[in-house]
Design an enzyme around this catalytic site. Structure first.
Site, PDB file in Angstrom:
ATOM      1  N   GLY A 111     117.836  -5.415  77.843  1.00 15.90           N
ATOM      2  CA  GLY A 111     116.913  -6.153  78.711  1.00 15.90           C
ATOM      3  C   GLY A 111     116.056  -5.171  79.493  1.00 15.90           C
ATOM      4  O   GLY A 111     115.681  -4.118  78.975  1.00 15.90           O
ATOM      5  N   THR A 112     115.769  -5.495  80.748  1.00 13.80           N
ATOM      6  CA  THR A 112     114.903  -4.648  81.567  1.00 13.80           C
ATOM      7  C   THR A 112     115.444  -3.234  81.675  1.00 13.80           C
ATOM      8  O   THR A 112     114.718  -2.261  81.446  1.00 13.80           O
ATOM      9  CB  THR A 112     114.801  -5.232  82.997  1.00 13.80           C
ATOM     10  OG1 THR A 112     114.646  -6.648  82.896  1.00 13.80           O
ATOM     11  CG2 THR A 112     113.636  -4.640  83.743  1.00 13.80           C
ATOM     12  N   VAL A 113     116.733  -3.113  82.038  1.00 13.11           N
ATOM     13  CA  VAL A 113     117.317  -1.786  82.237  1.00 13.11           C
ATOM     14  C   VAL A 113     117.519  -1.076  80.893  1.00 13.11           C
ATOM     15  O   VAL A 113     117.151   0.091  80.731  1.00 13.11           O
ATOM     16  CB  VAL A 113     118.659  -1.878  83.010  1.00 13.11           C
ATOM     17  CG1 VAL A 113     119.303  -0.503  83.131  1.00 13.11           C
ATOM     18  CG2 VAL A 113     118.425  -2.489  84.384  1.00 13.11           C
ATOM     19  N   LYS A 167     128.039  -4.454  88.345  1.00 15.64           N
ATOM     20  CA  LYS A 167     128.745  -4.547  89.632  1.00 15.64           C
ATOM     21  C   LYS A 167     129.672  -5.761  89.688  1.00 15.64           C
ATOM     22  O   LYS A 167     130.728  -5.708  90.298  1.00 15.64           O
ATOM     23  CB  LYS A 167     127.765  -4.595  90.792  1.00 15.64           C
ATOM     24  CG  LYS A 167     126.860  -5.803  90.798  1.00 15.64           C
ATOM     25  CD  LYS A 167     125.864  -5.766  91.933  1.00 15.64           C
ATOM     26  CE  LYS A 167     124.715  -6.709  91.635  1.00 15.64           C
ATOM     27  NZ  LYS A 167     123.787  -6.206  90.623  1.00 15.64           N
ATOM     28  N   GLY A 195     108.138 -10.986  92.199  1.00 21.90           N
ATOM     29  CA  GLY A 195     109.138 -10.590  91.204  1.00 21.90           C
ATOM     30  C   GLY A 195     110.377  -9.950  91.798  1.00 21.90           C
ATOM     31  O   GLY A 195     111.240  -9.469  91.073  1.00 21.90           O
ATOM     32  N   ASP A 208     125.480 -11.141  95.550  1.00 24.65           N
ATOM     33  CA  ASP A 208     125.157  -9.811  95.032  1.00 24.65           C
ATOM     34  C   ASP A 208     125.618  -8.725  96.010  1.00 24.65           C
ATOM     35  O   ASP A 208     126.282  -7.755  95.632  1.00 24.65           O
ATOM     36  CB  ASP A 208     123.646  -9.728  94.807  1.00 24.65           C
ATOM     37  CG  ASP A 208     123.195  -8.346  94.405  1.00 24.65           C
ATOM     38  OD1 ASP A 208     123.337  -7.999  93.219  1.00 24.65           O
ATOM     39  OD2 ASP A 208     122.719  -7.595  95.275  1.00 24.65           O
ATOM     40  N   LYS A 262     128.585  -5.580  95.773  1.00 27.76           N
ATOM     41  CA  LYS A 262     128.304  -4.178  96.081  1.00 27.76           C
ATOM     42  C   LYS A 262     129.165  -3.698  97.235  1.00 27.76           C
ATOM     43  O   LYS A 262     129.655  -2.559  97.240  1.00 27.76           O
ATOM     44  CB  LYS A 262     126.823  -4.005  96.414  1.00 27.76           C
ATOM     45  CG  LYS A 262     125.920  -4.221  95.202  1.00 27.76           C
ATOM     46  CD  LYS A 262     124.467  -4.318  95.636  1.00 27.76           C
ATOM     47  CE  LYS A 262     123.548  -4.522  94.430  1.00 27.76           C
ATOM     48  NZ  LYS A 262     122.193  -4.933  94.847  1.00 27.76           N
TER      49      LYS A 262
END
Lengths: 425, 425
Positions: free
Chosen positions: B9-11, B103, B185, B199, B203
């Site tokens: 994907g993006t990463v 994570k 975004g 999220d 973390k």
């Protein structure tokens, strides 16, 4: 795991104290206890009864201690070039890992030390050598090694940052601020190393070497002292939304790298602008990681000892595993270090000018003559008080300094009252 | 050195791109080339012609790819709990080192993954799992392991920090700020994970586990959503020289640790107060190192990929040396995680009150009744507009919440308009 400590001043005493008070935790992190088996000092007769170690550990024979068969790790916090260099080279030659905080030696002789570590199959760690407790060397060496660092802007000397902060926030003069720093123990009795930027230059050499994977020698670092900063500089910066900071600047250029330490103006909104007092911070611009900043106390016995302890744990773990972690300096890029004249930067110039028509035009023409384009020009005052403040676009440092030289010779210009580089925009 | 990439994907795409464009530098840093030998994707038919790799590398059989004999390193950037967990456990079980940004999985199952890495003699690196490109995990794991961390304050979610920054600087409402974050975004179409702090909680669990060398489970992290923040909170904070930030707070207490994520007020002079927009920062207080801060982009494909690449270089180097670097989680302290009621903190409480004599006394008596002492009380307005703003000294969270409950029942109090914890003072 047995450790020899070389030097027992502010940092060394604190290493001794921390190794005692955190002994159990250190052992848990290393996997076995780490024991100090000898402490080399210059004068054996000093009273060190406050330290939690047996007096029999102290010795004046540092080299003998380094060479002892039972020593696994050598921690050098004595400072200076010799005999520290001999001690470290001897230890590395015998495969003993070394932790040092000696930025002067590393900046002067980094490649030789790195080669000795490699040849001896030993670790050479030096997190404490720049920015004390701020984890900086390790991220530069390791975390960012999948990335490409393009620029480092750092405040790496607490004394000069204290002085700049005091001048900016309290309006004190350089001399008053320095006196206060001395009173508070931030500045040494002889503040030359700090205020003339020798200390920052050594750190800049180390940081640039790691950031760009190339060897930057101390003599290649362009250095200007802090002493020249005036209230005019500070006020002139503030009027334009900037602050004056003692910066170390290392940039990757198309055909080499540029490394310099000098006072500079940065925008008041820049993350470094809020780093005040004796605090240090290093701002890194990497191609993929973007803008990063590492902030913390840049000096102090306990803070430096904390960084030394982190390194001790790392090399002790490596020893246990029978390995060395990383080459101490991965200087595979071999980039040329460019002279200051070729550094790309911007200037902020304040001028006392004659109050007559055409002055601005003549000043602007002088910049144009040297190929320097102007970002902003502010004119203020009348008569004897007429002033011009010019901020340039980016140009080679030599173009800028040549321009300033010519400006001082214009009959329309009484005086160039302040010249300072502008960074971080 | 051969690498399997799980997820594109993006990463993942950015990892592919960076490994190609920085191939030579990576090889220099590792000591040999690192080659992608397979990329596991969910849908094979997607157009990936923009990526600089041969199409034959793509496969939907992730587990088969992980198990291939020629794979040395597995990079997992697919996310989610399953099948990512199976892939990672399989890789580690076969002695293949793993780099992950997952994570959620680490927070849920960290100890099992760490045990698998240890048993398999493999590395498990996860710098990208919190705060993206900011080198944070490595300093916590390594640089500071000679020190004792007492407190971590972090801004670890860019979306919520963007929202708080917009509300503070532009006076927008929570909803407007969230809409802007979505337009730009920063926020996902479904922003629940961000604005409800799931999220940040994951973390926080990872950061606290590393900082205190103990296992902190996701379910032990106290969590409050950001959604409740109002313009009143922001204004009330500003009036007292504070700003509202989405914080993750992990503290070492006398008899355990406390880990929580919620909006909180911090002094405007605190280094974290100037961390704005989508930037992240983590502020660490260590016994010897003092106050440290790590700042940078906390999200973004390129930034996260940069952290992944740093880890790839590290594990590739370790592989070459035939070693593993560090236990992925040194959870030897085994400290209890305390419930939120026992967390020590301060409260900022705004109240609409009846404008009559004795109100302040009754409010103060309510605090006193629960053993909470007051730091400041500000009274303002008259008639229907009468307000009290109370800031407490440190007390147990339960004392504070019980006090607020009782305040809402006082006939002299129209409404408790804002309750927020105060940190970083």
């Amino acid at each position: 795991m047995k450790l020899a400590l070389l030097g027992c001043g502010t940092v060394g005493s604190e290493v001794v104290r921390l190794m005692r008070t955190r002994g159990e935790e250190l052992a848990a992190r290393v996997g076995e206890p780490v024991e100090i088996v000898g402490i080399a000092v210059r004068r054996i007769d000093r009273d060190r009864s406050h330290l939690p170690v047996d007096e029999s550990l102290f010795t004046t024979d540092a080299l003998g201690l380094v060479k002892r068969d039972d020593v696994d790790i050598v921690v050098e916090v004595a400072g200076g070039i010799e005999p520290a260099r001999t001690w470290i080279l001897t230890a590395l030659g015998q495969g003993k890992s070394v932790v040092t905080a000696n930025k002067a030696l590393l900046a002067e002789d980094g490649p030789a030390l790195a080669a000795a570590a490699k040849d001896g199959g030993a670790d050479l760690y030096y997190e404490a050598s720049a920015a004390a407790a701020i984890p900086l060397m390790r991220p530069l060496r390791e975390s960012l090694h999948g990335d490409k660092i393009n620029r480092v802007l750092g405040i790496v000397n607490g004394t000069t940052n204290f002085i700049c902060t005091a001048m900016s926030t309290k309006g004190t003069s350089f001399e008053e601020a320095l006196a206060e720093a001395t009173d508070l123990g931030y500045a040494e009795a002889d503040p030359t190393a700090d205020v003339d930027n020798y200390d920052a230059a050594a750190k800049a050499a180390l940081i640039a070497s790691l950031a760009f994977h190339t060897h930057v020698d101390l003599k290649d670092v362009y250095r200007e002292p802090l002493r020249g900063i005036s209230a005019t500089d500070i006020a002139s910066a503030a009027a334009e939304g900037r602050v004056v900071k003692p910066l170390c600047i290392a940039t990757r250029e198309a055909d080499g790298v540029s490394v310099r330490v000098h006072p500079a103006m940065i925008p008041a909104t820049h993350p470094l602008a809020n780093v005040n007092g004796a605090y240090n911070a290093v701002f890194v611009e990497a191609e993929s990681a973007g803008r990063l900043m590492f902030y913390g106390a840049g000096a102090g016995g306990t803070e430096t000892a904390s960084a030394v302890l982190g390194d001790i744990v790392a090399v002790a773990r490596n020893k246990r595993g029978g390995i060395t972690a990383f080459p101490p300096e991965a200087a595979y890029s071999d980039l040329p270090v460019k002279p200051i004249g070729e550094a790309r930067t911007r200037y902020h110039v304040s001028l006392d000018v004659v109050d007559e028509p055409g002055v601005l035009a003549r000043v602007a023409a002088t910049f144009a003559h040297h190929g320097v384009s102007l970002a902003t020009v502010h004119q203020s005052g009348r008569g004897d008080d007429a002033q011009l403040v010019v901020v340039t676009h980016t140009a080679a440092d030599k173009q800028l300094s040549d321009t300033v030289k010519e400006l001082t010779q214009l009959t329309s210009v009484h005086q160039v009252t302040s010249v300072m580089r502008v960074e971080g925009e």
